[in-house]
Scaffold this motif. Structure first.
Motif, PDB file in Angstrom:
ATOM      1  N   PRO A   1      13.582  56.504 -16.350  1.00 35.87           N
ATOM      2  CA  PRO A   1      13.919  55.540 -17.405  1.00 35.87           C
ATOM      3  C   PRO A   1      14.635  54.316 -16.861  1.00 35.87           C
ATOM      4  CG  PRO A   1      15.296  57.509 -17.567  1.00 35.87           C
ATOM      5  CD  PRO A   1      14.233  57.817 -16.569  1.00 35.87           C
ATOM      6  N   LYS A   2      15.359  54.464 -15.756  1.00 35.11           N
ATOM      7  CA  LYS A   2      16.043  53.308 -15.161  1.00 35.11           C
ATOM      8  C   LYS A   2      15.028  52.316 -14.609  1.00 35.11           C
ATOM      9  CE  LYS A   2      20.576  55.236 -14.084  1.00 35.11           C
ATOM     10  NZ  LYS A   2      21.593  55.440 -13.022  1.00 35.11           N
ATOM     11  N   ARG A   3      13.953  52.823 -13.995  1.00 37.51           N
ATOM     12  CA  ARG A   3      12.930  51.925 -13.464  1.00 37.51           C
ATOM     13  C   ARG A   3      12.278  51.136 -14.601  1.00 37.51           C
ATOM     14  NH1 ARG A   3       7.990  54.120  -9.824  1.00 37.51           N
ATOM     15  NH2 ARG A   3       7.686  55.410 -11.688  1.00 37.51           N
ATOM     16  N   LEU A   4      11.951  51.814 -15.689  1.00 38.72           N
ATOM     17  CA  LEU A   4      11.347  51.130 -16.833  1.00 38.72           C
ATOM     18  C   LEU A   4      12.307  50.089 -17.396  1.00 38.72           C
ATOM     19  CD1 LEU A   4       9.143  50.754 -18.948  1.00 38.72           C
ATOM     20  CD2 LEU A   4      10.095  52.707 -20.205  1.00 38.72           C
ATOM     21  N   ALA A   5      13.583  50.443 -17.482  1.00 33.23           N
ATOM     22  CA  ALA A   5      14.572  49.507 -18.018  1.00 33.23           C
ATOM     23  C   ALA A   5      14.696  48.265 -17.132  1.00 33.23           C
ATOM     24  CB  ALA A   5      15.925  50.198 -18.148  1.00 33.23           C
ATOM     25  N   LEU A   6      14.665  48.451 -15.823  1.00 35.64           N
ATOM     26  CA  LEU A   6      14.760  47.315 -14.908  1.00 35.64           C
ATOM     27  C   LEU A   6      13.556  46.393 -15.043  1.00 35.64           C
ATOM     28  CD1 LEU A   6      16.171  49.146 -11.750  1.00 35.64           C
ATOM     29  CD2 LEU A   6      17.363  47.416 -13.119  1.00 35.64           C
ATOM     30  N   VAL A   7      12.371  46.963 -15.223  1.00 38.58           N
ATOM     31  CA  VAL A   7      11.175  46.141 -15.423  1.00 38.58           C
ATOM     32  C   VAL A   7      11.302  45.335 -16.704  1.00 38.58           C
ATOM     33  CG1 VAL A   7       8.696  46.201 -15.877  1.00 38.58           C
ATOM     34  CG2 VAL A   7       9.668  47.655 -14.102  1.00 38.58           C
ATOM     35  N   LEU A   8      11.715  45.963 -17.778  1.00 35.96           N
ATOM     36  CA  LEU A   8      11.849  45.274 -19.058  1.00 35.96           C
ATOM     37  C   LEU A   8      12.906  44.173 -18.988  1.00 35.96           C
ATOM     38  CD1 LEU A   8      11.642  48.305 -21.519  1.00 35.96           C
ATOM     39  CD2 LEU A   8       9.894  46.568 -21.138  1.00 35.96           C
ATOM     40  N   LEU A   9      13.987  44.446 -18.278  1.00 35.07           N
ATOM     41  CA  LEU A   9      15.083  43.469 -18.209  1.00 35.07           C
ATOM     42  C   LEU A   9      14.757  42.287 -17.293  1.00 35.07           C
ATOM     43  CD1 LEU A   9      18.175  45.842 -18.018  1.00 35.07           C
ATOM     44  CD2 LEU A   9      17.772  44.122 -19.785  1.00 35.07           C
TER      45      LEU A   9
ATOM     46  N   SER B   1       6.757  62.229 -24.155  1.00 35.74           N
ATOM     47  CA  SER B   1       7.877  62.548 -25.033  1.00 35.74           C
ATOM     48  C   SER B   1       8.822  61.361 -25.072  1.00 35.74           C
ATOM     49  CB  SER B   1       8.624  63.793 -24.529  1.00 35.74           C
ATOM     50  OG  SER B   1       9.213  63.528 -23.271  1.00 35.74           O
ATOM     51  N   SER B   2       9.812  61.454 -25.946  1.00 39.75           N
ATOM     52  CA  SER B   2      10.869  60.446 -25.988  1.00 39.75           C
ATOM     53  C   SER B   2      11.934  60.832 -24.966  1.00 39.75           C
ATOM     54  CB  SER B   2      11.474  60.378 -27.394  1.00 39.75           C
ATOM     55  OG  SER B   2      10.516  59.961 -28.319  1.00 39.75           O
ATOM     56  N   ARG B   3      12.237  59.913 -24.051  1.00 34.30           N
ATOM     57  CA  ARG B   3      13.163  60.238 -22.979  1.00 34.30           C
ATOM     58  C   ARG B   3      14.502  59.546 -23.181  1.00 34.30           C
ATOM     59  NH1 ARG B   3      11.815  57.815 -18.845  1.00 34.30           N
ATOM     60  NH2 ARG B   3      10.404  56.390 -19.872  1.00 34.30           N
ATOM     61  N   GLY B   4      15.518  60.055 -22.510  1.00 39.83           N
ATOM     62  CA  GLY B   4      16.868  59.568 -22.732  1.00 39.83           C
ATOM     63  C   GLY B   4      17.144  58.206 -22.135  1.00 39.83           C
ATOM     64  N   SER B   5      17.683  57.332 -22.932  1.00 37.59           N
ATOM     65  CA  SER B   5      18.240  56.059 -22.479  1.00 37.59           C
ATOM     66  C   SER B   5      19.241  55.643 -23.544  1.00 37.59           C
ATOM     67  CB  SER B   5      17.154  54.988 -22.301  1.00 37.59           C
ATOM     68  OG  SER B   5      16.471  54.770 -23.513  1.00 37.59           O
TER      69      SER B   5
ATOM     70  N   ALA C   1      22.294  52.341 -24.785  1.00 39.69           N
ATOM     71  CA  ALA C   1      22.697  50.946 -24.662  1.00 39.69           C
ATOM     72  C   ALA C   1      23.652  50.726 -23.495  1.00 39.69           C
ATOM     73  CB  ALA C   1      23.326  50.474 -25.973  1.00 39.69           C
ATOM     74  N   LYS C   2      24.477  51.717 -23.194  1.00 45.82           N
ATOM     75  CA  LYS C   2      25.406  51.583 -22.072  1.00 45.82           C
ATOM     76  C   LYS C   2      24.645  51.432 -20.760  1.00 45.82           C
ATOM     77  CE  LYS C   2      29.166  53.955 -19.667  1.00 45.82           C
ATOM     78  NZ  LYS C   2      29.973  55.194 -19.584  1.00 45.82           N
ATOM     79  N   MET C   3      23.583  52.228 -20.580  1.00 46.53           N
ATOM     80  CA  MET C   3      22.768  52.139 -19.372  1.00 46.53           C
ATOM     81  C   MET C   3      22.128  50.757 -19.252  1.00 46.53           C
ATOM     82  SD  MET C   3      19.404  54.389 -18.288  1.00 46.53           S
ATOM     83  CE  MET C   3      18.260  53.375 -19.232  1.00 46.53           C
ATOM     84  N   ILE C   4      21.599  50.257 -20.382  1.00 46.33           N
ATOM     85  CA  ILE C   4      20.955  48.945 -20.367  1.00 46.33           C
ATOM     86  C   ILE C   4      21.963  47.865 -19.985  1.00 46.33           C
ATOM     87  CG2 ILE C   4      19.697  47.254 -21.735  1.00 46.33           C
ATOM     88  CD1 ILE C   4      18.143  49.828 -21.153  1.00 46.33           C
ATOM     89  N   LYS C   5      23.150  47.932 -20.527  1.00 45.71           N
ATOM     90  CA  LYS C   5      24.182  46.936 -20.223  1.00 45.71           C
ATOM     91  C   LYS C   5      24.506  46.921 -18.737  1.00 45.71           C
ATOM     92  CE  LYS C   5      28.855  45.510 -21.519  1.00 45.71           C
ATOM     93  NZ  LYS C   5      30.041  45.800 -22.383  1.00 45.71           N
ATOM     94  N   GLU C   6      24.610  48.097 -18.115  1.00 49.72           N
ATOM     95  CA  GLU C   6      24.912  48.185 -16.693  1.00 49.72           C
ATOM     96  C   GLU C   6      23.770  47.634 -15.840  1.00 49.72           C
ATOM     97  OE1 GLU C   6      25.696  52.314 -16.204  1.00 49.72           O
ATOM     98  OE2 GLU C   6      27.751  52.190 -17.010  1.00 49.72           O
ATOM     99  N   LEU C   7      22.524  47.877 -16.258  1.00 50.66           N
ATOM    100  CA  LEU C   7      21.369  47.450 -15.471  1.00 50.66           C
ATOM    101  C   LEU C   7      21.095  45.959 -15.589  1.00 50.66           C
ATOM    102  CD1 LEU C   7      18.886  50.433 -16.057  1.00 50.66           C
ATOM    103  CD2 LEU C   7      20.313  49.969 -14.047  1.00 50.66           C
TER     104      LEU C   7
ATOM    105  N   GLU D   1      16.949  54.988  -3.853  1.00 49.48           N
ATOM    106  CA  GLU D   1      18.338  54.987  -3.386  1.00 49.48           C
ATOM    107  C   GLU D   1      19.266  55.656  -4.392  1.00 49.48           C
ATOM    108  OE1 GLU D   1      19.414  50.986  -2.610  1.00 49.48           O
ATOM    109  OE2 GLU D   1      17.990  50.720  -0.947  1.00 49.48           O
ATOM    110  N   GLN D   2      18.945  55.502  -5.654  1.00 46.95           N
ATOM    111  CA  GLN D   2      19.794  56.087  -6.704  1.00 46.95           C
ATOM    112  C   GLN D   2      19.513  57.574  -6.878  1.00 46.95           C
ATOM    113  OE1 GLN D   2      19.254  53.712 -10.228  1.00 46.95           O
ATOM    114  NE2 GLN D   2      20.278  51.947  -9.339  1.00 46.95           N
TER     115      GLN D   2
END
Length: 750
Positions: A660-668, A716-720, A722-728, A749-750
């Motif tokens: 989910p972090k990779r997807l969030a980084l692409v979107l951001l 499925s719906s995966r966990g993410s 707003a706090k994670m998005i703010k950090e990324l 790396e993560q």
């Protein structure tokens, strides 16, 4: 015949009928075989209406002539991606049987150009109808719409089409209730009233003869309230813990005749070894049968639709004091089941003839795009079921031996006729007669209604008569004191509910005698409504009533008795608490603890949420779908298959199913350069822009978009969050947008 061949033949037949329909307002009655349907022995199933007279019906109601009015949600998911939803193609139609053979042979549109209409009710001489976001009331003039009044502009202002208010059911207490809503409605002296009530269900609502409400959600086939509406929600600072929104049976098993396509069939336990659905996943449209045409052991059974497996369930309701439970009628079959994959029962209604009417949307897709998984989308497309549109049916269930009742002539019925109809065996007739008496405002009915109350042996009839008087503003305290002493606990309960109105205050001596008499009966149902009434009596008579209330409360350990007491105390919590301090009863100590919380909430102004929330919020996946359509679909396609030369597919992409972090980084931050999706290399010249600097996208917006993407194009719906998005937001790429190598290295790396 193969599934696709069957669908093709259905489509050709529909086109042929529609071609004929264009030439004539009165169509030939379609001949539709029901040989693929199994119905409980002794019952008959027949087609009352079908295409071309209607399309995609989701709800019906009957007018005073017994004609069927339909709500047709024609725009719902006409394709796998559902872009047609904003089209103003919904209608409300009147279906007629001109030759009197019980089958519709004529249809006319009452209202058209509607966007996803969802509910109707014939009330106050007109039609109440819901077209999101509004609730409208329109007068009826010679089968045409007249003056139109906006009742509520926030009726269904947010939410998925499957998760917006619906139902519009007039209850015996003269209030109109809804599913998926925490408001009820009433018109008095030409003014529309709206007030909070408990939140109920998802799609469809029904009632029993007592006035308890029943509903469900997609994975729970029958739910309901143990008690009458608003008994447990009258304290603005207290949220009841029990007694409302109850799951009435934990048995959600279904017994389909064949394997069907369901949204999450890939998950363990959803299907059995034969690919048959195990538990219900799309329950809706419940009906507590009150029609008087079925045999006695079917009266007040709860029937429930399960459209995903083409069947209708039957549950037996049991009443023990205030508590209601349900049990499936069968352990190996259903009341109605079919191998017709187009059979999509979405709502059930009792009719003026005593029959049970089945609203069959009759289509391939019944899963909204916001919740549809790629698993289901692919299988619907492969089977051709997404092409099954433009159809709709109304079916009727009746018992073969009894025969349908003659539909009463309510249009020409006089006051005495309507009063007599309050004793009719069919609950639909009783309900409509009560409302017509109120709407006509004939004060001469008062004498006949009071006579009926004194002479009737049926508690349902007495209750209808009481609320007819209440609606006519002709009910008096003396009548209520008499009915509050009735032998029927149901009549007593409603009388106590009505006595709570300050306008029905009576002599203290008479009420005190009544209270002592009722407590001596030691009836659990009566005691429950007495406990709920103690707050009112405390305000009238002061602390003299406390000893009685404490004694009665100690007799019951169930939480819903305590909820009834606290809810009724509204404004008298401190007085009541001070009188309880010396009690050693566990029940009373529990009440004291809860009163402390109420008093604290009063001090801080924290109310029960139904008193503060004006409407329901938009759910995350529906919000995510809207964001996707507005922002992403132009490049990735409405179905997530990508656009050649512009953007790769999202469906089953490792970018969706992976971190989910990779997807969030692409979107951001966006993405550029060649990339690999599902083993295929895409040489993309265009750069995907990020949402980082778009002021219209909050952190939660991106979470909602991710939730939709993972549900629609992953598994499925995966966990993410707003706090994670703010950090990324601060994890920025070196050169404007991420490359695949840079992004993968960062995630590794993560």
């Amino acid at each position: 015949m193969s599934r696709i061949s069957h669908l093709a033949s259905c489509a050709l037949a529909t086109i042929a009928v529609l071609s004929f329909a264009a030439c004539s307002p009165d169509y030939e009655e379609p001949e539709i075989s029901l040989e693929d349907y199994q119905v409980e022995e002794g019952f008959a199933l027949e087609v009352v209406a079908a295409e071309p007279f209607l399309e995609a019906p989701v709800a019906i109601d009957f007018d005073n002539k017994g004609r069927i009015w339909t709500v047709e949600m024609r725009g719902y998911m006409q394709t796998l991606t559902g872009e047609s939803e904003d089209m103003p193609n919904g209608v409300i139609s009147i279906l007629e049987d001109k030759d009197g053979d019980g089958v519709v042979d004529h249809s006319k549109v009452f209202l058209d150009s509607l966007v996803l209409p969802r509910a109707i009710a014939h009330v106050y001489g007109g039609l109440l109808y819901a077209e999101p976001p509004n609730l409208w009331f329109v007068e009826i003039e010679d089968d045409k719409p007249g003056k139109k009044i906006l009742v509520d502009s926030l009726y269904a202002d947010e939410g998925n089409v499957e998760h917006q208010p619906n139902g519009l059911m007039m209850n015996i207490d003269n209030w109109i209730y809804n599913a998926r809503s925490h408001f009820r409605y009433k018109r008095e002296n030409g003014i529309w009233l709206k007030e909070p009530t408990s939140f109920r269900g998802q799609w469809g609502i029904t009632k029993d003869n007592f006035g308890r409400l029943y509903y469900n959600n997609n994975s729970t086939q029958i739910m309901g309230d143990y008690v009458l509406p608003n008994v447990l929600t009258s304290n603005e600072y207290y949220q009841p813990k029990d007694g409302i929104g109850k799951v009435l049976t934990n048995n959600q098993r279904v017994y389909p005749l064949h394997a069907t396509l369901v949204n999450r069939g890939y998950q363990k336990g959803v299907l059995d070894a034969d690919s048959m659905l195990v538990n219900v996943t799309s329950s809706c449209g419940p009906l507590v049968y009150r029609g008087g045409q079925f045999p006695a052991d079917y009266v007040q059974n709860a029937f429930v639709c399960a459209p995903e497996v083409n069947l209708i369930k039957r549950n037996l309701l049991t009443f023990s004091g205030p508590k209601t439970t349900a049990e499936q009628a069968y352990t190996d079959r259903e009341f109605i089941a079919s191998t017709d994959e187009g059979f999509r029962p979405v709502n059930l209604f009792g009719g003026p003839d005593g029959g049970m009417y089945v609203v069959d949307m009759h289509r391939g897709i019944i899963q909204h795009g916001a919740y549809m998984t790629s698993y289901l989308r692919e299988r619907l497309a492969a089977s051709g079921m997404d092409k099954m549109i433009g159809m709709g049916r109304i079916l009727r269930v009746s018992h073969k031996e009894t025969g349908l009742s003659k539909i009463p002539d309510l249009e020409s019925a006089n006051t005495e006729d309507l009063v007599e109809m309050l004793g009719h065996e069919n609950g639909w007739v009783r309900d409509r007669a009560q409302q017509l008496l109120i709407h006509r405002g004939d004060q001469q009915a008062m004498v006949s209604l009071k006579k009926l109350i004194s002479e009737s042996s049926k508690h349902e009839t007495i209750i209808h008569a009481l609320y007819a008087l209440e609606g006519l503003n002709a009910l008096d305290g003396a009548t209520l004191l008499t009915t509050a002493a009735h032998q029927s606990p149901e009549v007593v309960a409603h009388s106590l509910m009505l006595l709570r109105n300050p306008m029905y205050k009576n002599e203290k001596i008479a009420e005190a005698e009544l209270l002592n008499e009722l407590m001596a009966r030691k009836d659990p149902t009566i005691d429950f409504y007495l406990i709920s009434f103690f707050g009112e009596w405390l305000q009238r008579y002061g602390n003299n009533i406390l000893a009685l209330s404490v004694g009665l409360t100690q007799n019951y350990s169930e939480q819903y008795y305590q909820d009834a007491l606290i809810s009724g105390l509204s404004g008298k919590e401190k007085d009541f608490k001070s009188a309880l301090q010396d009690s050693e009863s566990p029940q009373i100590k529990s009440v004291i603890s809860q009163l402390d919380n109420v008093i604290a909430d009063q001090a801080s102004g924290k109310k029960f949420w139904i008193y503060e929330q004006a409407s329901l919020p938009l759910d995350d996946r529906t919000h995510g779908l809207k964001l996707y359509r507005n922002t992403c679909a132009a490049c990735h396609g409405g179905n997530g298959q990508g656009v050649d030369g512009l953007a790769p597919p999202l469906d089953n992409s490792e970018y969706i199913k992976g971190s989910p972090k990779r997807l969030a980084l692409v979107l951001l931050h966006g993405m550029k350069g060649p990339l690999t999706v599902n083993g295929k290399r895409y040489e993309m010249n265009a750069q995907m822009p990020g949402l980082l600097n778009n002021p219209e996208f909050t952190d939660q917006d991106i979470v909602d978009l991710m939730t939709y993407l993972s549900n629609a194009f992953g598994t499925s719906s995966r966990g993410s969050n707003a706090k994670m998005i703010k950090e990324l937001r601060d994890v920025k790429p070196k050169n404007g947008a991420y490359t695949e190598a840079e992004l993968n290295g960062l995630i590794d790396e993560q």
